[in-house]
Design a protein around this motif. Structure first.
Motif, PDB file in Angstrom:
ATOM      1  N   SER A 144      -3.608   5.009   2.344  1.00 17.01           N
ATOM      2  CA  SER A 144      -3.087   6.381   2.302  1.00 17.01           C
ATOM      3  C   SER A 144      -4.083   7.462   1.895  1.00 17.01           C
ATOM      4  O   SER A 144      -3.738   8.640   1.872  1.00 17.01           O
ATOM      5  N   ARG A 148      -3.422  11.604   1.796  1.00 16.25           N
ATOM      6  CA  ARG A 148      -3.302  12.241   0.477  1.00 16.25           C
ATOM      7  C   ARG A 148      -4.339  13.352   0.300  1.00 16.25           C
ATOM      8  O   ARG A 148      -4.024  14.438  -0.202  1.00 16.25           O
ATOM      9  N   LYS A 151      -3.434  16.360   2.595  1.00 18.63           N
ATOM     10  CA  LYS A 151      -2.226  17.060   2.130  1.00 18.63           C
ATOM     11  C   LYS A 151      -2.503  17.816   0.845  1.00 18.63           C
ATOM     12  O   LYS A 151      -2.074  18.968   0.685  1.00 18.63           O
ATOM     13  N   THR A 152      -3.222  17.206  -0.080  1.00 22.01           N
ATOM     14  CA  THR A 152      -3.528  17.859  -1.348  1.00 22.01           C
ATOM     15  C   THR A 152      -4.355  19.118  -1.128  1.00 22.01           C
ATOM     16  O   THR A 152      -4.123  20.159  -1.758  1.00 22.01           O
ATOM     17  N   ALA A 200       1.562  15.062  -1.822  1.00 18.94           N
ATOM     18  CA  ALA A 200       0.742  13.855  -1.740  1.00 18.94           C
ATOM     19  C   ALA A 200       1.230  12.734  -2.642  1.00 18.94           C
ATOM     20  O   ALA A 200       0.704  11.623  -2.585  1.00 18.94           O
ATOM     21  N   HIS A 201       2.239  13.014  -3.480  1.00 20.48           N
ATOM     22  CA  HIS A 201       2.741  11.989  -4.403  1.00 20.48           C
ATOM     23  C   HIS A 201       4.033  11.343  -3.925  1.00 20.48           C
ATOM     24  O   HIS A 201       4.555  10.449  -4.577  1.00 20.48           O
ATOM     25  N   GLN A 203       5.481   8.786  -2.073  1.00 27.59           N
ATOM     26  CA  GLN A 203       4.960   7.551  -1.506  1.00 27.59           C
ATOM     27  C   GLN A 203       5.566   7.233  -0.141  1.00 27.59           C
ATOM     28  O   GLN A 203       4.859   6.841   0.791  1.00 27.59           O
ATOM     29  N   VAL A 206       4.191   9.660   2.506  1.00 27.28           N
ATOM     30  CA  VAL A 206       2.770   9.421   2.728  1.00 27.28           C
ATOM     31  C   VAL A 206       2.559   8.136   3.523  1.00 27.28           C
ATOM     32  O   VAL A 206       1.714   8.070   4.422  1.00 27.28           O
ATOM     33  N   THR A 210       0.779   7.867   7.105  1.00 25.59           N
ATOM     34  CA  THR A 210      -0.369   6.978   7.303  1.00 25.59           C
ATOM     35  C   THR A 210      -0.156   6.089   8.521  1.00 25.59           C
ATOM     36  O   THR A 210      -1.084   5.847   9.305  1.00 25.59           O
TER      37      THR A 210
END
Length: 249
Positions: A144, A148, A151-152, A200-201, A203, A206, A210
């Motif tokens: 991922s 992440r 996105k962050t 991004a957190h 799961q 994400v 992915t």
């Protein structure tokens, strides 16, 4: 491929010197053809995610990125920085050191990558994390980190693929095979839509993003190979394989 104007300040003198040496050498060994170079932003940061099946892949993808008007930045083993001459080159190229020993880390690879992004640079992240374990060299299950990071930072995530590198250097090969000259094709895809990832957190979101990324990379590989990619991606754990280090295929 049309020539693009370099407008980004990331093209340092070191990059130009290294490119001036590397391009002729690899140009003599391989005909590197780049499709859709305009998919890479002419300026501003982005994350580029290609497939990975040969230890020489980063050089080929770096050349393709440079030919498309941008300077490539990779996450590389921190041990390389312990070689005095190489350390100066890597710092000049603004590459990203990654400590494999967690106890030795002063920061995470993602934090280091974020610094490159703050300076409007591009970061190349291999979502598979290592050379694919798939027997037919298709992309395997992804991780991922690329999603992440993109996105962050709120920047484009661009899938990419190449094919032909294995003829120049087989997976875990012990040397380059420069004769005869090889053809290597590289293609950049459209930015991945991450609008359904709230942050991004998350799961679950994400993980789904992915999987979409790996699907897009697989489609691009299939386009280059003239084949349909497998419906299911190779999972090293299910095959009883380690996910890092050399292995017997």
């Amino acid at each position: 491929m049309g020539k693009r104007t370099r407008t980004s300040g990331e093209h340092t003198t070191t990059f130009k010197v290294v490119a001036g040496i590397t391009l002729p050498i690899f140009g003599a060994m391989a005909d590197i053809r780049v499709r859709n170079p305009e998919a890479l932003p002419a300026e501003g940061p982005f994350v580029l995610s290609p497939n990975h099946y040969s230890e020489i892949d980063p050089i080929i993808m770096g050349i393709a990125t440079w030919k498309s008007g941008r300077a490539p930045h990779f996450m590389a083993k921190a041990s390389l920085w312990r070689i005095p001459i190489l350390r100066g080159v890597l710092n000049g190229l603004k590459q990203i050191p990654v400590e494999r020993d967690r106890s030795a880390r002063s920061g995470t690879p993602m934090q280091a990558a974020a610094k490159v992004i703050e300076n409007q640079g591009s970061v190349i992240v291999y979502p598979e994390g290592s050379l694919t374990r798939d027997p037919d060299l298709w992309p395997m299950r992804g991780k991922s980190g690329a999603v992440r990071l993109a996105k962050t930072a709120g920047i484009p995530l661009i899938p990419a693929a190449h094919w032909g590198t294995q003829r120049l250097m087989p997976r875990y090969g012990r040397g380059i095979r420069p004769i005869p000259r090889k053809r290597i094709d590289v293609v950049f895809g459209a930015p991945l839509d991450l609008s359904d990832v709230s942050n991004a957190h998350n799961q679950e979101q994400v993980t789904k993003a992915t999987e979409r990324l790996m699907s897009e990379i697989s489609k691009l590989v299939g386009e280059l190979r003239g084949l349909e990619p497998p419906l299911e991606r190779w999972n090293p754990s299910s095959a009883g394989q380690s996910e890092t280090g050399r292995f017997r295929g």
